[in-house]
Design an enzyme around this catalytic site. Sequence first.
Site, PDB file in Angstrom:
ATOM      1  N   HIS A 197       1.263  -6.359  -4.611  1.00  0.00           N
ATOM      2  CA  HIS A 197       0.838  -6.200  -3.220  1.00  0.00           C
ATOM      3  C   HIS A 197       0.317  -7.520  -2.659  1.00  0.00           C
ATOM      4  CE1 HIS A 197      -2.229  -5.281  -0.105  1.00  0.00           C
ATOM      5  NE2 HIS A 197      -1.336  -4.398   0.299  1.00  0.00           N
ATOM      6  N   GLU A 198      -0.525  -8.210  -3.433  1.00  0.00           N
ATOM      7  CA  GLU A 198      -1.075  -9.483  -2.963  1.00  0.00           C
ATOM      8  C   GLU A 198      -0.028 -10.595  -2.998  1.00  0.00           C
ATOM      9  OE1 GLU A 198      -3.883  -9.474  -1.462  1.00  0.00           O
ATOM     10  OE2 GLU A 198      -4.209  -7.380  -2.037  1.00  0.00           O
ATOM     11  N   HIS A 213       1.823 -10.959   0.204  1.00  0.00           N
ATOM     12  CA  HIS A 213       1.103 -11.763   1.200  1.00  0.00           C
ATOM     13  C   HIS A 213       1.228 -13.244   0.875  1.00  0.00           C
ATOM     14  CE1 HIS A 213      -0.609  -8.198   2.908  1.00  0.00           C
ATOM     15  NE2 HIS A 213      -1.329  -7.906   1.848  1.00  0.00           N
ATOM     16  N   ASP A 257      -0.425  -6.426   6.031  1.00  0.00           N
ATOM     17  CA  ASP A 257      -0.657  -5.068   5.539  1.00  0.00           C
ATOM     18  C   ASP A 257      -0.003  -4.017   6.422  1.00  0.00           C
ATOM     19  OD1 ASP A 257      -2.091  -5.553   3.206  1.00  0.00           O
ATOM     20  OD2 ASP A 257      -3.970  -5.784   4.286  1.00  0.00           O
TER      21      ASP A 257
END
Length: 849
Positions: A158-159, A162, A169
């Site tokens: 998930h990170e 980014h 998000d």
Amino acid sequence: MDSRTVLVLLWMLLSSSTGIKLDGNGYVDVTIAISSRVRQDNTLIDKIKCLFTAAEDMVTKGSIHLHQALDKKVYFKEATILVPPHWNSKDFTKARTESYEKANIRIDNANPAYGDEPYTLQYGECGAEAQFIHFTPNFLRDDTLIKTYGSRGNVLVHEWAHLRWGVYDEYSDTNPFYYSNGRIKATRFCHENEHNYEAPYLQNKKCGKATRTVIFEDSVDKDALRSLKPLLSSPPAPTFKVVQRKHRVVCLVLDVSGSMHGSRMRRLQQGATHFLQHIEDKASVGIVTFSSNATTLSPLTTIDNNSARNKLIELLPKVAKGGTHICKGLNLGLQVLKNDNGDVMGDEIIFLTDGEASDNINSCVPAAIESDAIINTMALGDKAAKALREMAAKTGGKFFTASDDILSNQLLNGFFSLKLPTGDQTKDPVQIDSVGKKTSDWFNGTILVDQTIGNKTSFTITYETSLPDISIQSQNDSTYKQIQMHHYESAKTVTLKVPGTAQPGDWKYSIQTTISQSLTVTATSQAARADVPPIVVKAHMNQQFSDGTKPLIVFAEVSQNYMSVIKAEVWATLESESGSAEELQLLDNGAGADAFNDDGIYSRYFTQMKKGSSSLKVRVKNLDGQARFTVQKRGGAPYVPGYVVNGVVELNPPKPPVSEESLEVGRFTRTATGESFEVAFTGSTPPNFPPNRITDLSAEIQEDSVLLSWTAPGEDLDQGTAKSYEIRWSYDLQMLCENFSNAHVVNTAAVSPLEAGSVEQHSFNLSFTIQNGSTLFFAVQSEDKENAKSETSNIAQASKILPDPTPSAISNPGLNLTVLVISLCVIIMVICFVGAVITWSERRRKTLI
């Protein structure tokens, strides 16, 4: 530029730079750095690599999740873990070009806004790589947090999205639900083949397109991902290296060719003197000079006292003559570094030159890049070899330029910026101020020593020709005269090192000269207390090299121990190699180049770009007491409120609350020098950019009119004033996104754009009655005087919800949902209480029987 320079530049451009890369389907050169604030715990390394078993390894499991999430195209192949200098183990190998400052993933103490929640520092444009991922040691150790945030492998991926691909998000803590055409909907993640354009999450606001679209069309990996074929089997487990840099080993390689004669040689001495005064204890430093030949002025010398520092300063070169044989200097510098332990791995070269190479740099630069040394390069004037920037980029070094303008102090500031932080900011010096003036009389001013600094405070004064009269007065009226200062005569530099901890407050300097000359004052200090990091400023450009096709953005991050400092006054000075300078106020208003309002990241587009290299200096001040600390969150790992286990809902405890109260900062000033950047556009004038994209458009229905608000863009990005606006609306959000020109037009004849950065607020009648329960979507484009149009703004939606006349109805859908939830909770509590009473009564009755 001769053919040899072109050849080496072409070789360097085709070769890989430091940082994350795709090797086939696998990501390599991923750096995970542990802060020196973290106590030694070798199990932490095991937690990074293998939390439970090999199958539960965060990176290994993350690799599998990454492989599955992106069509089986990519995985984590190699990662390096950089441990702090004070950790002891024979198992650590020597670091190469890895550093804490440039690590992709940081393991450090908690950010007060997030606690143990993982997050990514991200403030660039959609699709741009972010700064770093932050994990706390406790997140890696505490297995109970898995229930709160989910599998660590999932969190990592998930990170990573980014960090690497610049997506935002697809959920919202502040807006978990939204209203659309008579229905309440959840703000949720997109499925693979659809995108929820209506949901009020950051991905829509910042990008206006699906996550997968950003990854495959806008991210740094877009070309590779299109061409890569899926792996036919599961990816292999990642491999790890654990490395460490015990102390710095540096060789100054300095150009003393004929063109350095005069003021350039003096500035070289001043910059190198400043560097030697501030490099950390226990570092080893050597000095090499080059012109037609190369000479070792000092072998590697350990700096363990002021005597060692001063001895090296006295050895700095004083004479300039001959050619510019770069390879001779570079090769001898590498040889000096080898003399301590037989290799140069992880050692540093600081390479300064003002001219094009007299020799064939193709014969030495590629080998230097492959040596595993970190090569920092400094270009003085506008004739320095263009290979310097690439040589720094390929080795994890930094690149600085300095014009011949003495008052800008660029060379001295660049030398000061050549630090190698390890994560403990209490041990890193900060620059309070750096100013200059040409005068034949007095040069007076004030240096503010704030509450967060005071140790190792020093004042450095440089002069051009004749020693001026200098005095410095502290807050408590103690006066320091030149007899208490150290005068480096050949460098024309005077330094005052304040004993002990400097008293907070205004320190006044008074410098008097009887002849016209240039004078500069630079003040530096360190944290006053070991447990309180100082306020720090980090400055950088979004591109180190620009061909003019993409806008340049200046960034300045102002913080203390991860707490953002907002409401400060921030100015950037961008000076070309020829000496022309542009000043630009950086803003933290969430518009134009700035991603978020009040997040401590100040930014602005830079449109007045000039060909060649330019330097970057940022000055931050809070003299009026307006600045504040804020601990507001931006993103972070998704919180898992609970699970269903065997048909039963098991709730997790709520996340620890974070105070959003802004705290006073106190008066302070700081200066910071960012790496220099290079521009090489075609033609004689910089490209014309359209107005910037509006990213904060909001809409509100007021009876039968609509109130629209946004921040005004400029004529060129966020500079100047746009010519006109085009506003359109639709009932169909996706149509407005994909076919703006076919949507309904709003009459904007009476609207004249305001100056960039101003708040625009206008009410429009749509010439029809807006029905109750309707949801309308709005978007804006701006146009400049050359009829260039901006990208379409973020989509703003507005719903008309009138109260039902019947008493039982509740007009506010959010309140309706809240009432239902509270009612359900009350009913459950009553049932539980009644059940408990009945059970107690039954047990008591049986006891009595």
